[in-house]
Design an enzyme around this catalytic site. Structure first.
Site, short mmCIF file in Angstrom:
data_model
loop_
_atom_site.label_atom_id
_atom_site.label_comp_id
_atom_site.label_asym_id
_atom_site.label_seq_id
_atom_site.Cartn_x
_atom_site.Cartn_y
_atom_site.Cartn_z
N ASN A 9 7.40 4.07 0.46
CA ASN A 9 6.06 4.66 0.50
C ASN A 9 6.17 6.08 1.04
O ASN A 9 6.39 6.28 2.23
CB ASN A 9 5.17 3.79 1.41
CG ASN A 9 3.79 4.37 1.60
OD1 ASN A 9 3.40 5.33 0.92
ND2 ASN A 9 3.03 3.80 2.54
N LYS A 11 3.92 8.25 1.28
CA LYS A 11 2.67 8.70 1.92
C LYS A 11 2.33 10.12 1.46
O LYS A 11 2.58 10.46 0.31
CB LYS A 11 2.78 8.58 3.44
CG LYS A 11 3.24 7.17 3.87
CD LYS A 11 3.13 6.92 5.33
CE LYS A 11 3.64 5.51 5.64
NZ LYS A 11 3.48 5.11 7.02
N HIS A 93 -3.15 -0.59 2.68
CA HIS A 93 -2.26 -0.07 3.72
C HIS A 93 -3.10 0.22 4.96
O HIS A 93 -4.24 0.68 4.87
CB HIS A 93 -1.56 1.21 3.22
CG HIS A 93 -0.47 1.63 4.16
ND1 HIS A 93 -0.74 2.29 5.33
CD2 HIS A 93 0.87 1.44 4.12
CE1 HIS A 93 0.41 2.50 5.97
NE2 HIS A 93 1.40 1.99 5.25
N GLU A 95 -3.16 2.52 7.02
CA GLU A 95 -3.68 3.89 7.16
C GLU A 95 -4.97 4.06 6.37
O GLU A 95 -5.88 4.76 6.80
CB GLU A 95 -2.60 4.90 6.73
CG GLU A 95 -1.50 5.00 7.78
CD GLU A 95 -0.12 5.33 7.22
OE1 GLU A 95 -0.02 5.79 6.08
OE2 GLU A 95 0.87 5.11 7.95
N GLU A 165 2.85 -5.69 7.51
CA GLU A 165 3.15 -4.44 8.20
C GLU A 165 2.39 -4.39 9.53
O GLU A 165 1.23 -3.96 9.57
CB GLU A 165 2.72 -3.25 7.34
CG GLU A 165 3.46 -3.13 6.03
CD GLU A 165 3.50 -1.68 5.57
OE1 GLU A 165 4.60 -1.15 5.42
OE2 GLU A 165 2.43 -1.08 5.41
N GLY A 171 5.70 3.68 11.72
CA GLY A 171 5.94 5.06 12.13
C GLY A 171 6.18 5.24 13.61
O GLY A 171 6.18 6.35 14.12
N SER A 211 8.82 0.71 10.53
CA SER A 211 10.06 1.22 11.13
C SER A 211 11.30 0.47 10.65
O SER A 211 12.26 0.30 11.42
CB SER A 211 9.97 1.22 12.66
OG SER A 211 8.95 2.11 13.09
P1 PGA Z 1 7.41 3.38 8.44
O1 PGA Z 1 6.15 3.12 7.48
O2 PGA Z 1 8.62 2.76 7.75
O3 PGA Z 1 7.52 4.85 8.56
O4 PGA Z 1 7.13 2.69 9.73
C1 PGA Z 1 6.01 1.92 6.75
C2 PGA Z 1 4.72 1.96 5.97
O5 PGA Z 1 3.72 2.49 6.47
O6 PGA Z 1 4.66 1.46 4.83
#
Ligand code: PGA
Length: 248
Positions: A9, A11, A93, A95, A165, A171, A211
Site C-alpha cells: 500500500n 498510500k 483502511h 486511515e 491491521e 506506521g 509495521s
Molecule cells: P505500515 O502500514 O506497514 O507502514 O505499518 C500498513 C498499512 O497501513 O497498510
C-alpha cells in the site's frame, strides 16, 4: 487452497518519477514464488501501470466510490477500475475510517460496488490502542466484519480478502507479535466458520498489516491463519518489499 498474498500500500507517497522507478524495479525483480504480489499505488498511476506488461504484479486501488457512476466529483468508480484492469481495491483502511470518517455502512456499499464490478475487495479491519488495552478488540473487529461483510452470500464472501491491521501497529514500528496476529486471524476465521462454513472460511485469505517488514515477515507468515501481508512503509522500497515476498 488459500491464496498467499503480499500487497504493498503506497498510500499518498511517490511522485511520478519515483513511482515509475519503483514499479519498473518491482516488475523486473525475479521472484519465483507462488505468492500473489499486489501493489496499491495512488490511483493517478493505475492506468499507466495497467497498460504495461506486468510480469506478476497485480494492481489494487486504495479506494473507490460506493456509487456506480454520475455526478460525484473527485470520485472513481469500481467499474472504471475494472475497465483498466485493476483486480483489487482496499476498503476500510483505518486511515480512511479516521480521516474520511468512513462508516461500516459506507464500506458495505463499497464492497457491494466492487463485487458487482468484478473487483476484489481487500477489506481492512483492526482496533485502536485504547481498545487493545481495554481488551475490547474482539468486539471491534467482529463489529467491523459483521456490519460490512456479513450480508454477503457464501459465493460472494469467498471473493473477499480480509486484512487485519491493528491501528496501533500501522506506521508505528510496533508490530503485533506473531502470537497476537495468529490469535486475531484465527478469531476472524472462526467468525467466518460460524456465519458461513468451515469450507468457506478455509478459502478466504486473511492478511496481516502493521509495521510488517523483512525482519518480522517470516515469523508472522508462518502462522497457519496468516496468509500474507498488507505492507505500508516497507513497500516503498523494491528491495525491502521483495525481501518480504521472499519471506514465505
Ligand atoms: P505500515 O502500514 O506497514 O507502514 O505499518 C500498513 C498499512 O497501513 O497498510
Amino acid at each position: 487452497m488459500r491464496k498467499r498474498i503480499v500487497a504493498g500500500n503506497w498510500k499518498m507517497n511517490m511522485n511520478n518519477s519515483d513511482a515509475q522507478a519503483l514499479f519498473e524495479s518491482l516488475n523486473t525483480t525475479k521472484t519465483v514464488s507462488s505468492t500473489e504480489i499486489i501493489i496499491a499505488p495512488p490511483s493517478l498511476y493505475l492506468s499507466e501501470f495497467a497498460s504495461k506488461k506486468c510480469k506478476q504484479i497485480y494492481l489494487a486501488a486504495q479506494n473507490c466510490s460506493d456509487n456506480e457512476n454520475g455526478a460525484y466529483t473527485g470520485e472513481i468508480s469500481a467499474s472504471m477500475l475494472y475497465s483498466i484492469g485493476v483486480k483489487y481495491c482496499l476498503v476500510g483502511h483505518s486511515e480512511r475510517r479516521q480521516y474520511q470518517k468512513e462508516s461500516d455502512l459506507l464500506l458495505k456499499q463499497k464492497v457491494n460496488a466492487l463485487l458487482k464490478n468484478k473487483v476484489i475487495p481487500i477489506f481492512c479491519c483492526g482496533e485502536n490502542l485504547d481498545k487493545r488495552k481495554s481488551g475490547d478488540f474482539y468486539q471491534v473487529i467482529q463489529g467491523q466484519i459483521e456490519n460490512s461483510l456479513f450480508h454477503l452470500t457464501d459465493s460472494q464472501i469467498k471473493e473477499v480478502v480480509i486484512a487485519y491491521e491493528p491501528i496501533w501497529a500501522i506506521g508505528t514500528g510496533v508490530t503485533a507479535s506473531s502470537g497476537q496476529a495468529q490469535e486475531i486471524h484465527a478469531f476472524i476465521r472462526s467468525l467466518l466458520v460460524e456465519k458461513y462454513s468451515l469450507q468457506t472460511a478455509d478459502e478466504i485469505s486473511i492478511l496481516y498489516g502493521g509495521s510488517c517488514k523483512a525482519s518480522n515477515a517470516k515469523e508472522l507468515f508462518m502462522n497457519r491463519d496468516v496468509d500474507g501481508g498488507l505492507i505500508g512503509g516497507a513497500a516503498l522500497d523494491a528491495d525491502s518489499f521483495s525481501a518480504i515476498i521472499e519471506s514465505f
